[in-house]
Design a protein around this motif. Structure first.
Motif, PDB file in Angstrom:
ATOM      1  N   ALA A   1       1.979   4.856   6.471  1.00 48.13           N
ATOM      2  CA  ALA A   1       2.955   4.524   7.509  1.00 48.13           C
ATOM      3  C   ALA A   1       2.254   3.915   8.719  1.00 48.13           C
ATOM      4  CB  ALA A   1       3.736   5.768   7.924  1.00 48.13           C
ATOM      5  N   THR A   2       1.072   4.423   9.041  1.00 54.11           N
ATOM      6  CA  THR A   2       0.297   3.873  10.154  1.00 54.11           C
ATOM      7  C   THR A   2      -0.101   2.436   9.874  1.00 54.11           C
ATOM      8  OG1 THR A   2      -0.555   6.058  10.736  1.00 54.11           O
ATOM      9  CG2 THR A   2      -1.802   4.159  11.531  1.00 54.11           C
ATOM     10  N   VAL A   3      -0.477   2.148   8.645  1.00 50.61           N
ATOM     11  CA  VAL A   3      -0.828   0.774   8.270  1.00 50.61           C
ATOM     12  C   VAL A   3       0.367  -0.155   8.478  1.00 50.61           C
ATOM     13  CG1 VAL A   3      -1.478  -0.739   6.353  1.00 50.61           C
ATOM     14  CG2 VAL A   3      -2.617   1.468   6.642  1.00 50.61           C
ATOM     15  N   ILE A   4       1.547   0.278   8.024  1.00 52.41           N
ATOM     16  CA  ILE A   4       2.754  -0.537   8.193  1.00 52.41           C
ATOM     17  C   ILE A   4       3.041  -0.796   9.668  1.00 52.41           C
ATOM     18  CG2 ILE A   4       5.269  -0.556   7.902  1.00 52.41           C
ATOM     19  CD1 ILE A   4       4.881   1.006   5.311  1.00 52.41           C
ATOM     20  N   LYS A   5       2.957   0.257  10.487  1.00 47.23           N
ATOM     21  CA  LYS A   5       3.270   0.126  11.908  1.00 47.23           C
ATOM     22  C   LYS A   5       2.204  -0.669  12.655  1.00 47.23           C
ATOM     23  CE  LYS A   5       7.299   1.730  12.559  1.00 47.23           C
ATOM     24  NZ  LYS A   5       8.340   0.871  13.197  1.00 47.23           N
TER      25      LYS A   5
ATOM     26  N   LEU B   1       0.832  -1.202   0.000  1.00 44.26           N
ATOM     27  CA  LEU B   1       0.000   0.000   0.000  1.00 44.26           C
ATOM     28  C   LEU B   1       0.865   1.250   0.000  1.00 44.26           C
ATOM     29  CD1 LEU B   1      -2.819   1.282   0.199  1.00 44.26           C
ATOM     30  CD2 LEU B   1      -2.628   1.121   2.689  1.00 44.26           C
ATOM     31  N   ALA B   2       1.921   1.247   0.813  1.00 39.09           N
ATOM     32  CA  ALA B   2       2.818   2.402   0.881  1.00 39.09           C
ATOM     33  C   ALA B   2       3.485   2.673  -0.464  1.00 39.09           C
ATOM     34  CB  ALA B   2       3.871   2.183   1.958  1.00 39.09           C
ATOM     35  N   LEU B   3       3.785   1.616  -1.218  1.00 38.64           N
ATOM     36  CA  LEU B   3       4.418   1.789  -2.517  1.00 38.64           C
ATOM     37  C   LEU B   3       3.418   2.215  -3.587  1.00 38.64           C
ATOM     38  CD1 LEU B   3       6.827  -1.300  -2.570  1.00 38.64           C
ATOM     39  CD2 LEU B   3       7.395   1.081  -2.069  1.00 38.64           C
ATOM     40  N   ALA B   4       2.139   1.935  -3.342  1.00 41.30           N
ATOM     41  CA  ALA B   4       1.109   2.273  -4.327  1.00 41.30           C
ATOM     42  C   ALA B   4       0.646   3.723  -4.220  1.00 41.30           C
ATOM     43  CB  ALA B   4      -0.088   1.334  -4.171  1.00 41.30           C
ATOM     44  N   VAL B   5       0.809   4.318  -3.026  1.00 43.22           N
ATOM     45  CA  VAL B   5       0.378   5.699  -2.788  1.00 43.22           C
ATOM     46  C   VAL B   5       1.552   6.647  -3.031  1.00 43.22           C
ATOM     47  CG1 VAL B   5      -0.479   7.307  -1.031  1.00 43.22           C
ATOM     48  CG2 VAL B   5      -1.387   4.976  -1.158  1.00 43.22           C
ATOM     49  N   ARG B   6       1.280   7.806  -3.600  1.00 41.85           N
ATOM     50  CA  ARG B   6       2.346   8.770  -3.886  1.00 41.85           C
ATOM     51  C   ARG B   6       3.077   9.142  -2.599  1.00 41.85           C
ATOM     52  NH1 ARG B   6       0.691  13.502  -7.902  1.00 41.85           N
ATOM     53  NH2 ARG B   6       2.909  13.354  -8.358  1.00 41.85           N
ATOM     54  N   PRO B   7       4.415   9.181  -2.631  1.00 41.88           N
ATOM     55  CA  PRO B   7       5.183   9.427  -1.404  1.00 41.88           C
ATOM     56  C   PRO B   7       5.234  10.896  -1.029  1.00 41.88           C
ATOM     57  CG  PRO B   7       6.676   9.266  -3.252  1.00 41.88           C
ATOM     58  CD  PRO B   7       5.285   9.001  -3.802  1.00 41.88           C
ATOM     59  N   ILE B   8       5.802  11.156   0.117  1.00 43.98           N
ATOM     60  CA  ILE B   8       6.147  12.511   0.538  1.00 43.98           C
ATOM     61  C   ILE B   8       7.655  12.661   0.340  1.00 43.98           C
ATOM     62  CG2 ILE B   8       6.341  14.073   2.512  1.00 43.98           C
ATOM     63  CD1 ILE B   8       3.722  12.936   3.545  1.00 43.98           C
ATOM     64  N   VAL B   9       8.048  13.697  -0.366  1.00 39.46           N
ATOM     65  CA  VAL B   9       9.463  13.928  -0.672  1.00 39.46           C
ATOM     66  C   VAL B   9      10.034  14.909   0.347  1.00 39.46           C
ATOM     67  CG1 VAL B   9      11.123  14.727  -2.387  1.00 39.46           C
ATOM     68  CG2 VAL B   9       9.048  13.518  -3.119  1.00 39.46           C
TER      69      VAL B   9
END
Length: 312
Positions: A165-169, A132-140
């Motif tokens: 990030a919350t999902v990962i944690k 999911l984190a890789l599918a959503v546009r990141p924060i640079v």
């Protein structure tokens, strides 16, 4: 939604910090040309907190840098080659060391459970939520670190949004019962509660309805809110988190007191999250199945006012 850019300035306070930041800079440089890669782990949360300061956050440090890449990138071996060319040696499959600097590579788990994947002849730790984190546009982030020797370390990096990030944690708490994961969750929820949704890249961790990894994360955090226990009568304000043993000795008691503060603050955030989820779920159910309880009447006979809505 447009790509979010933030400037981050932070300070190293120890030799361990120096090593961690140098590893972070190296990992960031190696994945810079890879769109399907992000910095994750403890550094992810620390960077997000630096980019989105929150008064109720709890600071913590981490000693390594974690980079998440797709299975396709891992299979090519290009990140492995780039790390070894930068002076890192491979140990334990997906862990790389260069002196005191450590970089770990993670790939998305094909299921909702932690495991290992063999890709390109190498073993990688596979973690749920990363997809999911890789599918959503990141924060640079444009990062500037003041090191112990007075020099400045500048680099650009990409991290997941506070929501992903919350999902990962949240998933991380299913494989281990460590206070640091609760601290990270507390900090991420605090960011989400402090900033407008559009400023942090979106926030969909509310019933609407939830599916996939977001639904898993909501269930995990709701369960966490029930599992956390605090015993105010225990000597040293010991905390209890299911599966976590108590420690002994003065140094351990100090550590335990620090963890107590972290767990208590996280418990408050998670309990608030659970109440928010339960409230919104109740609003989506038919009236015949979810009749909200009336607030207790005051002396004048009127009901107490409803609690204000949180931003997330």
């Amino acid at each position: 939604m447009e790509l979010i850019h933030r400037a981050v300035t932070t300070v190293s306070t120890s030799n361990a910090d120096d090593a961690a930041f140098r590893a972070l800079a190296d990992a960031s440089a190696i994945i810079e040309a890879l769109p399907d890669a992000r910095i994750v782990g403890g550094q992810m949360v620390a960077l997000l907190l630096a980019a989105f300061p929150a008064s109720e956050a709890i600071q913590r440090r981490t000693a390594d840098a974690d980079a998440a890449i797709t299975a396709e990138i891992a299979a090519t071996g290009e990140v492995h080659e780039a790390l070894t060319a930068a002076g890192y040696r491979a140990e334990r499959g997906n862990s790389y060391f260069n002196g005191r600097q450590e970089i770990d590579l993670l790939v998305p788990a094909p299921t909702g459970k932690f495991g290992q994947e063999e890709l390109g002849g190498r073993m990688f730790d596979a973690a749920p939520g990363i997809h999911l984190a890789l599918a959503v546009r990141p924060i640079v982030l444009e990062v500037s670190v003041l090191l112990l020797d007075g020099s400045t370390l500048d680099f650009t990096t990409r991290v997941p949004t506070p929501e992903t990030a919350t999902v990962i944690k949240a998933y991380a708490t299913t494989s281990r019962a460590e206070a640091k994961d609760l601290v990270d969750l507390h900090n991420l929820l605090t960011i989400a509660d402090t900033y407008p949704v559009e400023e942090i890249g979106g926030w969909a961790l509310t019933p609407g309805p939830l599916t996939g990894a977001r639904l898993d994360a909501a269930r995990i955090m709701t369960a966490l809110a029930q599992q956390i226990r605090f015993d105010p009568t225990a000597r040293g304000a010991a905390y209890r988190f299911r599966g976590s043993p108590r420690s002994s000795g003065s140094a351990s008691r100090r550590t335990e007191r620090e963890r107590t503060r972290s767990v208590c603050a996280t418990s408050a955030a998670l309990r608030q999250y659970r109440r928010r989820v339960e409230h919104e779920v109740a609003q989506t159910l038919p009236a015949t199945r979810a009749t909200p309880k009336r607030a207790p009447a005051s002396a004048s006979g009127s009901s107490a006012p409803a609690a204000p809505r949180r931003s997330w």
